[in-house]
Design an enzyme around this catalytic site. Structure first.
Site, PDB file in Angstrom:
ATOM      1  N   LYS A  41      -4.978 -25.419   0.721  1.00 29.87           N
ATOM      2  CA  LYS A  41      -5.681 -24.857   1.890  1.00 29.87           C
ATOM      3  C   LYS A  41      -7.093 -25.416   1.979  1.00 29.87           C
ATOM      4  CE  LYS A  41      -6.897 -20.857  -0.926  1.00 29.87           C
ATOM      5  NZ  LYS A  41      -6.559 -19.450  -1.237  1.00 29.87           N
ATOM      6  N   ARG A 147      -6.291  -6.864   1.143  1.00 30.31           N
ATOM      7  CA  ARG A 147      -6.564  -7.924   2.119  1.00 30.31           C
ATOM      8  C   ARG A 147      -5.346  -8.174   3.000  1.00 30.31           C
ATOM      9  NH1 ARG A 147      -8.191 -14.027   0.241  1.00 30.31           N
ATOM     10  NH2 ARG A 147      -6.072 -13.990  -0.595  1.00 30.31           N
ATOM     11  N   TYR A 269     -40.492 -30.572   2.778  1.00 30.96           N
ATOM     12  CA  TYR A 269     -40.824 -29.448   3.669  1.00 30.96           C
ATOM     13  C   TYR A 269     -41.425 -28.285   2.894  1.00 30.96           C
ATOM     14  CZ  TYR A 269     -37.795 -31.525   7.266  1.00 30.96           C
ATOM     15  OH  TYR A 269     -37.219 -32.346   8.188  1.00 30.96           O
ATOM     16  N   MET A 317     -31.819 -32.040   5.209  1.00 28.12           N
ATOM     17  CA  MET A 317     -30.453 -32.176   5.730  1.00 28.12           C
ATOM     18  C   MET A 317     -29.777 -33.460   5.248  1.00 28.12           C
ATOM     19  SD  MET A 317     -29.045 -32.109   9.646  1.00 28.12           S
ATOM     20  CE  MET A 317     -29.784 -30.553  10.080  1.00 28.12           C
TER      21      MET A 317
END
Ligand SMILES: *Cc1c(COP(=O)(O)O)cnc(C)c1O
Length: 380
Positions: A41, A147, A269, A317
């Site tokens: 998955k 669940r 930053y 990023m």
């Protein structure tokens, strides 16, 4: 280092060691003592579901199953199954999450074995298969995860539906098998009760399964039932279990800039890191856009030439800066942000912990932007 020739243009990429993957599956298979449903998955936890499935030797168009192939593959969405089928995958595929009644027809077309636990869905599934009826499904039992599935103490309500359309398998899922054996034992016992309440409505040859990676690792004997369903341990994200598992995923990125900073100057930053001595700083071409999470700012470390270099300042990023004052390096060198370089390894569990994440989240996030390529552990 297991990889030999780096493609010259790549700024960042994942090396996926398929030998290590196969090794881990063999170890888990041996310890579980039963055939496996390997969970693929979320694109095989970010590693690549088609690549992983092929490497494990499940049948594809034109290539039969190998002797080591797992019993089947586990997925969570029908789109994941479609991607595998489109690639020619002919393995048994189990969908372990509940699907809506409106999705049953697609599951049938894809040859997926759904997890069902409502009488109406079981009847609808059987009716879809007419006139041949009775396509395989697995009955989902909730033994405490709360669940999905029928509660363990309510399986008697399904007796008639199950008798009319018997499942191929029946399963439950652990919530704390990694750190609480009492809770695992309680769930084991509830699972047995749930099956007893179904009595002779269940076929004798039904395939029982419960163990995820932690469940497999927690057993001193073989896994109960007929199958086990490992995920994270296959991908080397559960190193601490004593099964001799290997690192599968290695995140690499290039040194793309180098500078000297003077005492008192800051990096990145927010100016959260200040040089306490004259320092040499390397800029590495991967950041949180590549799954190298911002929480690793001023905490993480990367490997260059097998040496540990601390992350300085905020992870951005697309880039992250590291202190290389005492580490020889040059533009174009390859840094390892996760995995092995020389004799040093930053394991998935370790980096995840420093990043404030589970190994699952770390791995799944790595596939955001970087390409993967397969490597093998054979000597260079
Ligand atoms: C994800 C999942 C697994 C695999 O769990 P790991 O902890 O990754 O081994 C097994 N069974 C079910 C139902 C799952 O959802």
């Amino acid at each position: 280092m297991t990889a030999s020739i780096y493609p010259p243009a790549d700024r960042a990429w994942l090396d996926v060691n398929l030998d290590a993957l196969r090794h881990n599956v063999r170890q888990l298979r041996a310890h579980a003592g039963v055939p496996l449903v390997v969970m693929v998955k979320a694109d095989a936890y970010g590693v690549g579901a088609v690549t992983v499935s092929r490497a494990l030797g499940v049948p594809f168009d034109g290539s039969p199953a190998t002797a080591e192939a797992p019993w089947g593959l586990g997925i969570a969405t029908l789109d994941e199954a479609a991607a595998l089928r489109d690639a020619g995958c002919r393995a048994r595929i189990l969908c372990l999450t509940p699907i809506l009644p409106t999705e049953l027809a697609r599951a049938l077309l894809l040859g997926v074995r759904p997890a069902l636990h409502r009488a109406a869905d079981i009847a609808a599934w059987a009716a879809l298969g007419q006139p041949h009826g009775g396509r395989p499904y697995h009955l989902a039992i909730d033994t405490g995860m709360a669940r999905a599935g029928v509660r363990w103490d309510q399986t008697n309500t399904l007796r008639e539906a199950v008798r009319a359309h018997p499942p191929e398998g029946v399963f439950t899922h652990f919530h704390s098998a990694d750190d609480d054996l009492d809770s695992r034992d309680e769930q084991d016992a509830r699972f047995v009760d749930a099956l007893l309440a179904l009595g002779d409505a269940l076929p004798a040859a039904i395939l029982r399964h419960s163990d995820n990676s932690a469940g497999i690792a927690s057993r001193t004997r073989q896994s109960p039932g007929a199958l086990a369903r490992p995920g994270i341990a296959v991908y080397g994200g559960m190193f601490s279990i004593p099964l001799g598992l290997q690192q599968v995923v290695h995140l690499r990125a290039r040194v793309v800039d180098l500078r000297e900073v003077a005492i008192g100057e800051t990096v990145s930053y927010g100016a959260t890191w200040t040089a306490a001595r004259p320092s040499r700083i390397a800029t590495i071409s991967a950041g949180y856009g590549d799954g190298y999470r911002r929480h690793l700012s001023n905490r993480g470390e990367v490997l260059l030439g097998g040496l540990h270099c601390p992350v300085v300042g905020r992870v951005t990023m697309d880039m992250v800066m590291v202190d290389v004052t005492n580490v020889p390096c040059a533009i174009g060198d390859v840094a390892t942000l996760l995995g092995t370089d020389g004799t040093a390894t930053l394991s998935t569990e370790h980096v995840a912990e420093v990043a404030g994440l589970s190994p699952y989240e770390l791995l799944v996030g790595l596939a955001l932007r970087v390409p993967s390529r397969a490597i093998s552990s054979s000597p260079e």
